[in-house]
Design a protein around this motif. Structure first.
Motif, short mmCIF file in Angstrom:
data_model
loop_
_atom_site.label_atom_id
_atom_site.label_comp_id
_atom_site.label_asym_id
_atom_site.label_seq_id
_atom_site.Cartn_x
_atom_site.Cartn_y
_atom_site.Cartn_z
N VAL A 124 0.83 -1.20 0.00
CA VAL A 124 0.00 0.00 0.00
C VAL A 124 0.87 1.25 0.00
CG1 VAL A 124 -1.75 1.29 1.29
CG2 VAL A 124 -1.86 -1.21 1.17
N GLY A 125 2.00 1.16 0.69
CA GLY A 125 2.92 2.30 0.73
C GLY A 125 2.85 3.05 2.05
N ARG A 126 4.00 3.50 2.52
CA ARG A 126 4.07 4.23 3.79
C ARG A 126 3.41 5.60 3.72
NH1 ARG A 126 7.27 1.80 7.55
NH2 ARG A 126 8.65 0.14 6.79
N LYS A 127 3.11 6.04 2.54
CA LYS A 127 2.40 7.31 2.40
C LYS A 127 1.04 7.24 3.08
CE LYS A 127 0.41 10.35 -1.15
NZ LYS A 127 0.24 10.56 -2.61
N TYR A 128 0.45 6.05 3.08
CA TYR A 128 -0.88 5.86 3.66
C TYR A 128 -0.83 5.17 5.02
CZ TYR A 128 -2.20 6.99 -1.11
OH TYR A 128 -2.33 7.62 -2.33
N ILE A 129 0.10 4.23 5.19
CA ILE A 129 0.24 3.51 6.46
C ILE A 129 1.70 3.55 6.86
CG2 ILE A 129 -0.06 1.31 7.65
CD1 ILE A 129 -2.29 0.66 5.72
N LEU A 130 1.99 4.31 7.93
CA LEU A 130 3.38 4.54 8.31
C LEU A 130 4.08 3.28 8.82
CD1 LEU A 130 3.14 8.00 10.10
CD2 LEU A 130 4.11 7.51 7.85
N PHE A 131 3.34 2.45 9.56
CA PHE A 131 3.96 1.28 10.18
C PHE A 131 3.20 0.01 9.79
CE2 PHE A 131 4.41 4.96 13.05
CZ PHE A 131 5.79 5.11 13.00
N PRO A 132 3.34 -0.42 8.54
CA PRO A 132 2.57 -1.58 8.07
C PRO A 132 2.87 -2.86 8.83
CG PRO A 132 4.29 -0.98 6.49
CD PRO A 132 4.21 0.13 7.49
N ILE A 172 -11.57 1.38 18.47
CA ILE A 172 -10.65 2.47 18.80
C ILE A 172 -9.19 2.08 18.66
CG2 ILE A 172 -10.34 2.09 21.28
CD1 ILE A 172 -11.52 5.38 19.75
N LEU A 173 -8.86 0.80 18.88
CA LEU A 173 -7.46 0.39 18.81
C LEU A 173 -6.94 0.44 17.38
CD1 LEU A 173 -5.08 -0.53 20.48
CD2 LEU A 173 -5.82 -2.90 20.19
N MET A 174 -7.77 0.05 16.42
CA MET A 174 -7.35 0.14 15.03
C MET A 174 -7.44 1.57 14.51
SD MET A 174 -6.14 -2.61 14.10
CE MET A 174 -5.89 -2.10 12.40
N ASP A 175 -8.44 2.30 14.95
CA ASP A 175 -8.56 3.69 14.50
C ASP A 175 -7.42 4.55 15.03
OD1 ASP A 175 -10.76 3.34 12.93
OD2 ASP A 175 -12.20 3.85 14.48
N ALA A 176 -6.80 4.10 16.12
CA ALA A 176 -5.64 4.80 16.67
C ALA A 176 -4.34 4.20 16.16
CB ALA A 176 -5.66 4.76 18.19
N ARG A 177 -4.46 3.38 15.10
CA ARG A 177 -3.30 2.74 14.47
C ARG A 177 -2.52 1.86 15.45
NH1 ARG A 177 -4.35 7.50 12.19
NH2 ARG A 177 -4.20 7.70 9.93
N MET A 191 -8.83 12.41 13.11
CA MET A 191 -7.68 11.77 13.73
C MET A 191 -7.70 10.26 13.53
SD MET A 191 -5.88 14.13 15.21
CE MET A 191 -4.89 13.24 16.40
N GLY A 192 -8.84 9.70 13.18
CA GLY A 192 -8.97 8.25 13.05
C GLY A 192 -8.41 7.74 11.74
N SER A 193 -8.04 6.45 11.74
CA SER A 193 -7.44 5.85 10.55
C SER A 193 -8.45 5.16 9.65
CB SER A 193 -6.38 4.83 10.98
OG SER A 193 -7.01 3.73 11.62
#
Length: 392
Positions: A124-132, A172-177, A191-193
């Motif tokens: 997907v790329g770190r542009k969208y998900i920083l810590f895959p 909330i745990l996934m929305d907070a990455r 703020m949510g993912s």
């Protein structure tokens, strides 16, 4: 329902709803009930399996500074989604009950309870998900087993957040990455993912699944609602279409305190309840009291699994036991807190009878009566599922 001879309302009849997308779905539901014994003989060990699932964001505390900050931004007066251990002990208690009833139980907590997990997030790329890799470690396809466990289980209990077309364990745990300290701020959309959407039990995913004739109890808001909605848009009917034989869920917003005991130093915050509950379980084998829908769920499951009752009778009996057990319990809050009847005058009358702050405890009888009536059975109330303890 009658209260002529009882202090609390007493439901006299077993009630269930034979429903579906159309007459073909209703016919299939009836056929699964009539030929149930023949069907389960072809499913091997499936009939002896059960699963208990609890998701994220089900527990609440009044966290110093963070709760104040969140309420300043939102303009509300709510506690914060923050771990207390309440849902964990609910999971352990119902798991224990099912094991005592002879079932092979797979119980899951938090993100493992999601329907499915992520795979190959690096593409997907770190542009969208920083810590895959972090996301895949906690919510990858190798870490998530909720959907598989449901399909392989005769009795299913799940505790999550939901609406009439889905419920989710990621919340909330996934929305907070995956980083709990940020859960307070991730409640706000900017703020949510949105990553929690991957593992939801939603109409589109469930209707395309194949379930065996299981019994499912969902403790979640609104999942059981069908009034005013096309059946194709409701999760309860999607489950029936997929093969479930009986489903109990709430038609409206259901309540839960989300904590075990008030804190010692900061009221509404702390680990006192968790420590006491852990010690009581380890030393005395005692579980903390459950409240609201969890009480009904436990008695419903026990009445089927050990009492050899039909789904309709089990729900009836569980509802009749609920208020005598839970009516005198007091809470600092029972999220979700916002309340409206649509009439400002009535809203003020109700609010005047409620605790005026999160530090003042109340019985919240309005929500307890609400809980009594909102859980609905979809399926034939005369359906009697297999119980290992009774051998039939």
């Amino acid at each position: 329902e009658n209260d002529t001879y009882t202090y609390y309302p007493f439901q006299e009849n077993a009630v269930g709803r034979v429903t579906g997308y159309d007459s073909e779905d209703c016919s299939a539901l009836i056929a699964r009930t009539i030929y149930y014994d023949t069907i389960i003989q072809m499913l091997g060990e499936w009939k002896n399996n059960a699963t208990v699932q609890t998701g994220c964001g089900l527990e609440f505390q009044k966290v110093p500074l963070l709760t104040t900050l969140a309420n300043m931004i939102s303009g509300g007066d709510e506690p914060t989604k923050w771990p207390t251990g309440e849902s964990m002990f609910t999971n352990l208690h119902i798991t224990h009950d099912l094991q005592e009833s002879g079932f092979n139980v797979k119980n899951t907590f938090l993100l493992e309870s999601q329907r499915e997990g992520f795979s190959d997030l690096k593409s997907v790329g770190r542009k969208y998900i920083l810590f895959p890799r972090v996301i895949e470690a906690i919510s990858g396809e190798n870490a998530v087993h909720g959907g598989e466990n449901q399909r392989n289980s005769n009795i299913i209990f799940t505790f999550a957040h939901g609406f009439y077309y889905l419920y989710e364990a990621g919340d909330i745990l996934m929305d907070a990455r995956g980083f709990p300290p940020f859960t307070t701020m991730s409640r706000f959309y900017y703020m949510g993912s949105g990553l929690s959407s991957k593992g939801t039990y939603d109409v589109r995913s469930i209707v395309n699944s194949e379930y065996n004739p299981s019994v499912l109890f969902v403790e979640s808001c609104i999942v059981g609602r069908t009034d005013g909605i096309m059946p194709q848009n409701t999760l309860s009917q999607a489950y029936l279409h997929a093969g479930i034989n009986g489903m109990v869920a709430a038609t409206r917003v259901t309540a839960d305190p989300g904590y075990l005991e008030p804190g010692m130093i900061f009221r509404g915050f702390g680990a006192k309840g968790f420590v006491n509950a852990t010690l009581n379980l380890k030393l005395k084998g005692e579980y903390p009291d459950m409240h609201f829908g969890a009480v009904i769920a436990q008695d419903f499951i026990l009445d089927m699994a050990q009492g050899d009752n039909t789904t309709g009778m089990a729900l009836r009996n569980a509802k009749n036991l609920y208020l005598p057990k839970d009516a005198n319990s007091t809470f600092m809050w029972t999220p979700p807190l916002p309340f409206t009847t649509g009439e400002e005058t009535i809203d003020r009358m109700v609010e005047e009878k409620m605790p005026q702050s999160m530090s003042e405890e109340g019985k919240f009888m309005d929500k307890k009566y609400h809980c009594l009536h909102e859980f609905t059975l979809y399926g034939d109330p005369a359906f009697n599922p297999y119980q290992p303890l009774n051998g039939d």
